[in-house]
Design a protein around this motif. Sequence first.
Motif, PDB file in Angstrom:
ATOM      1  N   PHE A  49       0.778  -1.346  -0.084  1.00 27.22           N
ATOM      2  CA  PHE A  49       0.019  -0.093  -0.120  1.00 27.22           C
ATOM      3  C   PHE A  49       0.782   1.217  -0.185  1.00 27.22           C
ATOM      4  N   TYR A  50       1.657   1.334   0.648  1.00 29.81           N
ATOM      5  CA  TYR A  50       2.627   2.638   1.043  1.00 29.81           C
ATOM      6  C   TYR A  50       3.506   2.665  -0.123  1.00 29.81           C
ATOM      7  N   VAL A  51       4.123   1.640  -0.527  1.00 29.05           N
ATOM      8  CA  VAL A  51       4.929   1.672  -1.709  1.00 29.05           C
ATOM      9  C   VAL A  51       4.162   2.106  -2.824  1.00 29.05           C
ATOM     10  N   GLY A  52       2.850   1.692  -3.133  1.00 21.81           N
ATOM     11  CA  GLY A  52       2.053   2.001  -4.382  1.00 21.81           C
ATOM     12  C   GLY A  52       1.636   3.584  -4.053  1.00 21.81           C
ATOM     13  N   GLY A  76      -2.340   2.987  -4.263  1.00 26.44           N
ATOM     14  CA  GLY A  76      -2.066   2.450  -2.901  1.00 26.44           C
ATOM     15  C   GLY A  76      -3.002   1.188  -2.571  1.00 26.44           C
ATOM     16  N   GLY A  77      -4.156   1.586  -2.829  1.00 23.08           N
ATOM     17  CA  GLY A  77      -5.258   0.604  -2.604  1.00 23.08           C
ATOM     18  C   GLY A  77      -4.987  -0.675  -3.474  1.00 23.08           C
ATOM     19  N   LEU A  78      -4.764  -0.468  -4.803  1.00 25.53           N
ATOM     20  CA  LEU A  78      -4.460  -1.597  -5.690  1.00 25.53           C
ATOM     21  C   LEU A  78      -3.292  -2.419  -5.236  1.00 25.53           C
ATOM     22  N   GLY A  79      -2.221  -1.802  -4.487  1.00 23.45           N
ATOM     23  CA  GLY A  79      -1.027  -2.486  -4.225  1.00 23.45           C
ATOM     24  C   GLY A  79      -1.304  -3.220  -2.733  1.00 23.45           C
TER      25      GLY A  79
END
Length: 303
Positions: A192-195, A222-225
């Motif tokens: 999430f945070y990386v995305g 982020g949500g997709l990650g």
Amino acid sequence: MSAESIAVIAPPKQTSAAADFIAGNMGGMCQVLVGQPLDTIKVRLQLDSGRFNGAMDCAVQTIKNEGFFALYKGMASPLVGIGAVNALLFAANTECRRLLQSYPGEQLPLYKIAIAGSGAGIVNSVLASPVEMLKIKLQAQFGKGASGSGQRYYSGPIDCAQDLIRQHGVANGLFRGLWATIVREIPAYAGFYVGFEATKRTLVKEGQEASVLQLMTAGAAGGLGYWAACYPLDVVKSKVQNQVEPPRGFYIISTLKTIHAESGFAGLFRGFGPSMVRAIPAAGATFTAYELTMRAIEKNSLI
């Protein structure tokens, strides 16, 4: 998010717990209101044993048999608890980032962003687990007065919490699935945070303030990650939290094996489509509401 709650990255400057709590509530409530229908479909597909023929059939049957607002079953638990969950997550992520910095204000590389996100996810699990436990129990109830799994029908989250504690105690009742939640949140919040961070750095020039559209885009990434990094573990958590009896032993691996044996590889990704579709508006709404609330607080010196 989960959340499962989906949360936002704290701003670089130190923020107060009160500001985090207020902004977290605003972002979290937007996420729940926008994302709850697809979350209910996701959970029902994860727990399905042949009732539904895909996400659209699940939505149609739910509305036809229980009414439109059945898609919002279990909403009270995350709607009430999301502020505390987000505040804890923000604080933990901020502290993890601070510990990883070589000097104050350093822009961390993405691998350290992932480490900080994972650490925050572990801390966040303590509150996220019981909130999601109650949500899933209510979402899994079919009809208006009977549970489709042989379990007692709950009138709401308080009734559900009281029964779980009475039947199984706090650890095996209200906090059932805690270890599954922890194991899920480690890769989930790294993704999430990386995305979010990678997308935001690409879209926003250094020193500039992100626009609403940029926040929504980065939030969606982020949500997709989040879901791409953890989905089979979320299926395990839902299965464990909805079963009648508490799990025993090293249940994460055994549950993964059981799901695979019963439904194959596809069984580990039931409801994945609705989750990914939901992540785009839900995470976008969360980021936007949180960031705009924080800006209003800071500009008006409200806290």
